[in-house]
Design a protein around this motif. Sequence first.
Motif, PDB file in Angstrom:
ATOM      1  N   UNK A 135      18.813 -30.225  16.734  1.00  0.00           N
ATOM      2  CA  UNK A 135      18.572 -29.662  18.066  1.00  0.00           C
ATOM      3  C   UNK A 135      17.752 -28.374  17.974  1.00  0.00           C
ATOM      4  N   UNK A 136      18.006 -27.557  16.957  1.00  0.00           N
ATOM      5  CA  UNK A 136      17.233 -26.330  16.767  1.00  0.00           C
ATOM      6  C   UNK A 136      15.775 -26.647  16.451  1.00  0.00           C
ATOM      7  N   UNK A 137      15.550 -27.666  15.638  1.00  0.00           N
ATOM      8  CA  UNK A 137      14.180 -28.047  15.282  1.00  0.00           C
ATOM      9  C   UNK A 137      13.399 -28.498  16.518  1.00  0.00           C
ATOM     10  N   UNK A 138      14.029 -29.262  17.393  1.00  0.00           N
ATOM     11  CA  UNK A 138      13.339 -29.719  18.596  1.00  0.00           C
ATOM     12  C   UNK A 138      13.077 -28.564  19.556  1.00  0.00           C
ATOM     13  N   UNK A 139      13.968 -27.577  19.577  1.00  0.00           N
ATOM     14  CA  UNK A 139      13.733 -26.389  20.408  1.00  0.00           C
ATOM     15  C   UNK A 139      12.490 -25.645  19.944  1.00  0.00           C
ATOM     16  N   UNK A 140      12.343 -25.471  18.644  1.00  0.00           N
ATOM     17  CA  UNK A 140      11.181 -24.763  18.094  1.00  0.00           C
ATOM     18  C   UNK A 140       9.891 -25.502  18.442  1.00  0.00           C
ATOM     19  N   UNK A 141       9.908 -26.820  18.372  1.00  0.00           N
ATOM     20  CA  UNK A 141       8.720 -27.615  18.699  1.00  0.00           C
ATOM     21  C   UNK A 141       8.301 -27.421  20.152  1.00  0.00           C
ATOM     22  N   UNK A 142       9.282 -27.461  21.062  1.00  0.00           N
ATOM     23  CA  UNK A 142       8.970 -27.243  22.478  1.00  0.00           C
ATOM     24  C   UNK A 142       8.404 -25.861  22.744  1.00  0.00           C
ATOM     25  N   UNK A 143       8.965 -24.846  22.095  1.00  0.00           N
ATOM     26  CA  UNK A 143       8.481 -23.476  22.297  1.00  0.00           C
ATOM     27  C   UNK A 143       7.068 -23.303  21.744  1.00  0.00           C
ATOM     28  N   UNK A 144       6.772 -23.924  20.602  1.00  0.00           N
ATOM     29  CA  UNK A 144       5.422 -23.833  20.026  1.00  0.00           C
ATOM     30  C   UNK A 144       4.387 -24.459  20.947  1.00  0.00           C
TER      31      UNK A 144
END
Length: 424
Positions: free
Chosen positions: A80-89
């Motif tokens: 879930x943290x990895x997908x959050x970083x992708x969305x923010x990028x």
Amino acid sequence: MFSSLRVRNYRLFFLGQVVSNTGTWMQRIAQDWLVLSLTGSSAAVGITTALQFLPMLLFGLYGGVLVDRLPKRPTLLVTQSAMAVTGLALAVLTLTGQVQVWHVYLAAFAVGLATVVDNPARQSFVAEMVGPGQLQNAVSLNSANFQSARLIGPAVAGIMITGVGTGWAFLANGLSFVAPIAGLLMMRTRELQVVERAPRGKGQLREGLRYVAGRPELIWPIVLVGFIGTFGFNFPVWLSAYAEDVFHSGAGAYSLFNTVMAVGSLGGALLAARRGTARLRLLVAAAAAFGALEIVAALAPSYWLFALLMAPIGIFGLTVNVTANTTVQMATDPAMRGRVMALFMMVFMGGTPLGAPLVGWITDAYGARVGFAFGGAVSLAAAAAIGLVLTRAGGLRLCFGWNRGHPRVVLVPRERRKELAAVA
């Protein structure tokens, strides 16, 4: 209908997913519309969808092996943290005006990589939170959760795209992952069901495949959702093409089509939660109705008729998803559930990289109506063929007769066919 929400850990999980799924749907709509705006091509939208699901096709089974070895809750915190970083990028690139179509392709592929582990982990973690007695209800509520977010996400995304731009939708998605991460951290680990994890060893992937291959109640639902996922669920390609090229109505129409479909899907999920049982005959019938309705919608002459047909398509599409998911989970040993659900999701979602570019090319070359009808025809044919296989495997035959003056069609064992026909 909501009995599994009495379990505290599942309630935290459910509430976190409501927020996160809303953000995910906002990003999906914004992502598809951004690609269409940058390229003007339905095939490019299909490529984006394909890249998001390609990792599941390539690595899905290995993700299932990992999930059976790893503790589910810490694994989900990482994914879930990895997908959050992708969305923010992606939000930063879009808001600063630097975004290019390859950035969107890369972000879609990165989300797909995280999904390889996240999806089977979430699917199998449900059983650890609620136990076997509430599994059917919890799986159905998960789908209702997803479809509720699908009601809100596209509507909000449509407003944000037309009002402030796609970048803000990506930002909202990145921030939405705070909710599920917080929910996972607040769970009481002592209340989770104890499931023995598979030790590291050779041949675990082959073991999972042999396990599924030897069980008709697993293999045929997986095959059916594979056909429907590959050819029948390419809605980002079709609905964006209908909004832009057929009805010339823009992002608002695309958002409306997705929202109406979500209304139907939510209804289908709640009916599944209330029904309490999952039958293979219901799965086949829902798949056939889903394919037939797609063909009817492809021929719809007006904007509003097409939009209204999205509701029953959503009902039957969700019924296929929930019924197949529940049937497979209930028939699977807990120690094998990660690998089996990874195979299920690999077939259901991983077929999209094969189907989306093909459907996108057909849509570009021959029009949105032909592309939509093609997907429906394949889904209907798959339902008919697998229904026939299951009927034969179960030693059943169709029996036609009359009941109080009305025609009656039932499936009965072969040896009872003559007896039942005579009585009728």
